[in-house]
Design an enzyme around this catalytic site. Structure first.
Site, short mmCIF file in Angstrom:
data_model
loop_
_atom_site.label_atom_id
_atom_site.label_comp_id
_atom_site.label_asym_id
_atom_site.label_seq_id
_atom_site.Cartn_x
_atom_site.Cartn_y
_atom_site.Cartn_z
N LYS A 233 0.85 -1.18 0.00
CA LYS A 233 0.00 0.00 0.00
C LYS A 233 0.89 1.23 0.00
CE LYS A 233 -3.91 1.99 2.55
NZ LYS A 233 -4.77 1.84 3.76
N HIS B 62 -0.22 4.49 0.28
CA HIS B 62 -0.75 5.65 0.99
C HIS B 62 -1.15 5.22 2.39
CE1 HIS B 62 -4.23 3.54 -0.71
NE2 HIS B 62 -4.93 4.04 0.30
#
Length: 220
Positions: free
Chosen positions: A104, A106
């Protein structure tokens, strides 16, 4: 003597169509008279049954886990259900963690989600093992996060030889990582259950022939 917990688990998996009989082609290319798809456990009741079975098996490991790590994707609900069952059935508050297939970029970022594993004893939980690749990656993920892998818990040991040798995938995993691998049930348990129920005798006979033909390790 047949393992009562394993026999009960086999019965539940048949009732829920997780364990099915017919003519299947496995990932390895081998034809099999049975197929095991734990992904069909998709409701609260089924996950409760699954979690209890895994938690009971996890307590047979030499050390009690602090965290259950479930490799994406099928391992994610297994880790969660097992942690819930450890608290509900055994009064042990145990963490649950899993990985993402892709990092991921963010928010919190990274590839790991859930309980921290650094300095903690971790049991990897998953459905089955075929060539062991996913489990090796799971061991690497836990180790990189600072955790100590104390064992692997699976639903079913097919007891099938891999790599052209006589060792099963479970035996190879135990040897390569020097960790115990516990399975809720194995092929012998499946055959034993089928053979003890008249309605399944035909399936039992087919699985006995299959076990003989592929040279599956007989454990019971």
């Amino acid at each position: 003597m047949a393992d009562a917990r394993a026999q009960a688990f086999v019965g539940e998996m048949i009732a829920r169509n997780v364990l099915d009989f017919g003519d299947y082609v496995l990932k390895s290319g081998r034809r099999s008279p049975y197929f095991f798809n734990l992904g069909l456990i998709a409701d609260g009741e089924g996950l409760g049954v699954l979690g209890s079975a895994y938690a009971a098996e996890a307590l047979q490991l030499p050390d009690v886990p602090d965290v259950f790590f479930g490799p994406a994707y099928k391992g994610i609900p297994i880790a969660t259900a097992t942690a819930v069952a450890m608290q509900r059935d055994h009064g042990r508050n145990t963490g649950a963690a899993f990985n993402r297939k892709e990092a991921k970029t963010h928010g919190e970022g990274g590839v790991l989600v859930g309980a921290p594993m650094a300095g903690r004893k971790v049991a990897i939980v998953d459905d089955v093992v075929t060539d062991g690749t996913a489990k090796r990656e799971a061991v690497e993920s836990v180790t990189a996060a600072g955790g100590e892998v104390i064992g692997v818990v699976l639903a079913l040991d097919r007891q099938e030889p891999v790599g052209g040798g006589r060792e099963t995938a479970v035996q190879v995993l135990e040897r390569d990582f020097a960790i115990p691998v516990r399975c809720v049930a194995n092929l012998d348990d499946v055959i034993g259950y089928l053979d003890s129920h008249a309605a399944f005798h035909e399936h039992a006979a087919r699985l006995m022939l299959y076990r003989r033909d592929i040279g599956a390790a007989k454990l019971a």
